[in-house]
Enzyme design. Structure first.
Site, mmCIF file in Angstrom:
data_model
loop_
_atom_site.group_PDB
_atom_site.id
_atom_site.type_symbol
_atom_site.label_atom_id
_atom_site.label_comp_id
_atom_site.label_asym_id
_atom_site.label_seq_id
_atom_site.Cartn_x
_atom_site.Cartn_y
_atom_site.Cartn_z
ATOM 1 N N SER A 199 0.831 -1.194 0.000
ATOM 2 C CA SER A 199 0.000 0.000 0.000
ATOM 3 C C SER A 199 0.874 1.256 0.000
ATOM 4 C CB SER A 199 -0.960 -0.045 1.193
ATOM 5 O OG SER A 199 -1.978 0.906 1.062
ATOM 6 N N GLU B 55 -9.403 -4.224 -6.425
ATOM 7 C CA GLU B 55 -9.046 -3.010 -5.687
ATOM 8 C C GLU B 55 -8.768 -1.814 -6.585
ATOM 9 O OE1 GLU B 55 -5.226 -2.667 -3.720
ATOM 10 O OE2 GLU B 55 -4.735 -4.717 -4.340
ATOM 11 N N HIS C 289 -7.718 -5.129 -1.386
ATOM 12 C CA HIS C 289 -6.487 -4.464 -0.967
ATOM 13 C C HIS C 289 -5.736 -5.276 0.087
ATOM 14 C CE1 HIS C 289 -3.942 -0.955 -0.704
ATOM 15 N NE2 HIS C 289 -4.142 -0.829 0.593
#
Length: 290
Positions: free
Chosen positions: A135, A227, A257
Site C-alpha cells: 500500500s 481493488e 487491498h
C-alpha cells in the site's frame, strides 16, 4: 550526484496533530503472532538511529520492508506473521522500520527514515537487498528506489510491491470502478492530504509512478483484481516494460487491498507469499551469478 540520500529531500516541516479518530484507528493495528515453528528470531534494533523490528531466519539476503497504513497508520509489529513467513521461506532477514507517521510528521519525514535505514543496510550488508512494502509502504519502497537511483548509494537488487499506492494524484479510473471498498478515493485523498500538507503530489519521491524508471531493479508487483490500485500497478508495469526492466505483475482475481495481510490463512494469500519468496530467491540466484 549526491553522496548521501539526505541531500535529495526537502527540509522537514512541522505537522498537524492526529485526530482522535485517527489515534483510535492506529490502535486497531494490533501485533500479529509469529509462528515459532518457522524457526525465526524476532527482535528490535536501531539502524542509523531509526528503531526497527527485525525478523531473522538467516543472512542469505536482506529485505527492507516498509509497512502500509496510508503513511499515517501501521506498525512493524502488525507485520510479525507476514515477515516471519517471508524470512523463513527465504532464509533472509526482514527489517521493518518504525518510520514517522503523518500528520504529525508530514513528507518527507517518513521517507527520510526509510532512506537512512536503507543507506546503512547498503553500507553494511554484503548480500542482496530487496526493498518491499504494501500500500503506502509500497509507494515509499518505490520512492526509495527513485532516490537511490540519483545518488552514489548502492542500488537495491530487487523491488517487491503489494497493492502499491504509487500516484498520490489519485487520478486512476479504477477508483471509480473498483468493487473493493477497503481503500476508496475519499480515504486515499484524506491520507494524501495528511501526508503531503501542501507538498506537490507530482513529486516522483511522493508519486514514484511519475519517476524515471530506467534505474529500477527487477520488480514483483501483486495487486488484487477488485481493488482501486490496479491502475497504479498497471502503470508501473507499463513503465518498467518501456524501460526494459524485468517485471512480474500478478493480478489476483476477486481479491481486495492487501489480501495476504487481511486474510493470511486463505489459500490465495499463502500462494501470494510463496510467490514473493520465489521472487526473493530468484534475486539471490541472479546476484550469485553476476
Amino acid at each position: 550526484m549526491p553522496t548521501t540520500l539526505h541531500e535529495l529531500l526537502p527540509a522537514e516541516r512541522v505537522g498537524a496533530p492526529a485526530s482522535w479518530e485517527l489515534l483510535e484507528r492506529r490502535a486497531k493495528f494490533a501485533a500479529t503472532e509469529i509462528d515459532h515453528t518457522l524457526g525465526v528470531e524476532a527482535g528490535d534494533a536501531d539502524f542509523a538511529g531509526i528503531p526497527c523490528r527485525t525478523i531473522r531466519a538467516g543472512d542469505r539476503l536482506t529485505v527492507l520492508y516498509l509497512h502500509g497504513g496510508g503513511y499515517r497508520m501501521g506498525s512493524p509489529e502488525a507485520y510479525n506473521a507476514y515477515a516471519a513467513a517471508l524470512a523463513a521461506d527465504t532464509e533472509a532477514t526482514v527489517v521493518l522500520p518504525r518510520y514517522r507517521l503523518a500528520p504529525e510528521n508530514p513528507f518527507p519525514a517518513g521517507l527520510r527514515d526509510a532512506l537512512v535505514v536503507y543507506e546503512e543496510l547498503a553500507m553494511t550488508t554484503d548480500g542482496p537487498i530487496v526493498v518491499a512494502g504494501d500500500s503506502a509502504g509500497a509507494g515509499m519502497a518505490a520512492a526509495v528506489v527513485v532516490a537511490v537511483d540519483t545518488s552514489d548509494v548502492r542500488a537495491p537488487d530487487g523491488l517487491m510491491l503489494l497493492s502499491p499506492w504509487l500516484d498520490l494524484q489519485c487520478s486512476s479510473p479504477f477508483y471509480e470502478t473498483a468493487t473493493d471498498a477497503f481503500f476508496p478515493l475519499a480515504s486515499a485523498e484524506s491520507a494524501r492530504d495528511d501526508y503531503l500538507q501542501g507538498a506537490p503530489a507530482g513529486n516522483p519521491l511522493v508519486s514514484p509512478l511519475l519517476a524515471d524508471h530506467t534505474g529500477f531493479p527487477a520488480t514483483l508487483i501483486q495487486v488484487g483484481g477488485n481493488e482501486a490500485l490496479v491502475g497504479d500497478a498497471l502503470g508501473l508495469t507499463r513503465a518498467l516494460a518501456a524501460a526494459n526492466i524485468t517485471c512480474t505483475l500478478e493480478v489476483i482475481a476477486d481479491q481486495g487491498h492487501t489480501w495476504p495481510l487481511i486474510y493470511p490463512d486463505r489459500g490465495v494469500s499463502i500462494a501470494s507469499i510463496e510467490s514473493c519468496a520465489r521472487f526473493i530467491r530468484s534475486i539471490e540466484v541472479g546476484k550469485a551469478v553476476e
